[in-house]
Motif scaffolding. Sequence first.
Motif, short mmCIF file in Angstrom:
data_model
loop_
_atom_site.label_atom_id
_atom_site.label_comp_id
_atom_site.label_asym_id
_atom_site.label_seq_id
_atom_site.Cartn_x
_atom_site.Cartn_y
_atom_site.Cartn_z
N ASP A 180 7.61 -33.56 -8.47
CA ASP A 180 7.00 -34.88 -8.32
C ASP A 180 7.69 -35.94 -9.16
O ASP A 180 7.20 -36.34 -10.23
CB ASP A 180 5.49 -34.83 -8.64
N ASP A 240 -1.40 -31.60 -12.18
CA ASP A 240 -1.06 -31.49 -10.76
C ASP A 240 0.44 -31.67 -10.54
O ASP A 240 0.93 -31.46 -9.43
CB ASP A 240 -1.83 -32.52 -9.92
N ASN A 241 1.16 -32.04 -11.58
CA ASN A 241 2.62 -32.18 -11.46
C ASN A 241 3.35 -31.08 -12.23
O ASN A 241 4.49 -31.25 -12.64
CB ASN A 241 3.06 -33.56 -11.98
N TYR A 282 -5.38 -29.53 -4.04
CA TYR A 282 -5.29 -29.23 -5.47
C TYR A 282 -6.00 -30.31 -6.28
O TYR A 282 -6.37 -31.36 -5.74
CB TYR A 282 -3.83 -29.05 -5.93
N ARG A 285 0.98 -25.71 -7.77
CA ARG A 285 0.90 -26.36 -9.09
C ARG A 285 -0.22 -25.76 -9.91
O ARG A 285 -1.09 -25.07 -9.36
CB ARG A 285 0.56 -27.86 -8.88
MG MG Z 1 1.89 -35.41 -7.99
#
Ligand code: MG
Length: 590
Positions: free
Chosen positions: A352, A342-343, A137, A250
Amino acid sequence: MRYEMGVSILTRFHFSLPLPRATARKRIFHFCPPIACRSSMDQSSGLNLEDLKWDHSFVRELPGDPRRDSFPREVLHACYTQVSPSVQVHNPQLVAFSQPVADLLDLDHKEFQRPDFPLFFSGATPLVGALPYAQCYGGHQFGMWAGQLGDGRAMTLGEILNSNSERWELQLKGAGKTPYSRFADGLAVLRSSVREFLCSEAMHHLGIPTTRALSLVTTGNLVTRDMFYDGNPKEEPGAIVCRVAQSFLRFGSYQIHASRSDEDLGLVRVLADYAIRHHFPHIQNMSKSDSLSFCTGDEDHSVVDLTSNKYAAWVVEIAERTASLIARWQGVGFTHGVLNTDNMSILGLTIDYGPFGFLDAFDPKFTPNTTDLPGRRYCFANQPDIGLWNIAQFTTTLQAAHLINEKEANYAMERYGTRFMDDYQVTMTKKLGLPKYNKQMINKLLSNMAVDKVDYTNFFRTLSNVKADINIPDDELLVPLKSVLLDIGKERKEAWTSWLKAYIHEVSTSGIPDDERKISMDSVNPKYILRNYLCQTAIDAAEIGDFGEVRSLLKLVEHPYDEQPGMEKYARLPPAWAYRPGVCMLSCSS
Ligand code: MG
Ligand code: AMP
């Protein structure tokens, strides 16, 4: 309508806030006894590890990397790389496990007492039936496109189907390098693993969607970390959390493919189809008769018909789940700290756990992340806006892949705003026990709390003790709040008395008896939250091999809304030492 930072959702609603006035260890010894199944209630008669029902849909249905080595590189045309855990262990130990998560997997609690359990859940011994991989990702970090990131230290073992036909993905965090590790070591330290393990479970029991944590094991080896990125690396004990979620997809899982060639752009659709098929089946099965058409409010009176485009229905649901999630964070004072794309989970889960923190003293500008300090992009009060910014990046990705059009993208963002506002208002109304939403009253309260640095959790929990009696004399009004309004001068007492008078007047109009209101308020205002200093106490003990405090905290946070006799010390305000960096604030180094 394109979303721009600065057009604050919070100011559009009611939450524009005045700022407060002032603005070397050696190998570890383990002396914890193995975790025993305490009572017959705790006994389960579930599956052995060998009998778990694995079903590897991600690997089976999506394109993977033909290479299986962990050499750091760009991975093109693929959603994952099959890799094997490579972490070195030396007498790994089980620190704690979550019984409710074991139950999700139909896993017998006795399995956690097996001597080989820490070997399996550190990744040192392969688990029969698992098919490990690291996901590819990308993401926007602090507002900038960062390119390929990927699971640099997390490895999915595979998916398990439970007896309710639910799909649960198991993931080891800290099991060694993958192609996505870039220059880092693929490992995790006990400090951050204790935090992630406990907070995942704490959030779930607060009623907030989150990835879960099955187990926490030490590796028995040391990992070098520069905790403050200041050139002072230290050795810390290594550890591994087994995370569990229906999916770890994500926003960045989609963004990476849209950022590449036309060949990879097609993967956005493939991955969207996969997510809808497995995790949004109601959208897959939606038909025209469901009639989901909405006026956009544009001058041309155009309509967005969610039944004619499943991707539009999907992104709207993701936007709404994200809005709802962030409204709940604001309700309990949770600050994620690293809201990069990405979180951001496509399932609307908290994901995360890095330098997160719950508010102690109310401060809308609070950020728990030292890396975030200059701009405080990810501070408590900015989270709703950042959620929208991240949704805007996600809709841009789906537009680039021709899955949704501009109107549908705008509509998803609009629904984010509406959903956030609705959920936030409901949350705050319940927290105060008000008969109906009262913007002015909530505004005034939050500004008073910011000025006097009032503890966010303890204030709301104590507020339920106020009696709705308009005949209480002014000089007695503040008595029930004495323990939470500390060190306030005469002038501030007047401000609080005036607010409380208005508040009592408002709640007295509801006709709800005091004891009923108290029960209702206490069911939404936790008594126990995972304050950073509590985590730190558990970490300090765990680092010298005593896991008792981690286990006690786990039990505590499983019932955050209950009075727990004998546990009151866990509701205390942070001691002075808790304000040192490393406790109340952390970097991303974990
Ligand atoms: Mg992360
Ligand atoms: P995070 O801040 O945990 O969301 O991580 C951001 C990115 O850095 C992700 O791609 C992680 O996999 C990667 N990462 C963080 N720490 C490590 C580590 N110790 N080893 C390898 N990759 C890491």
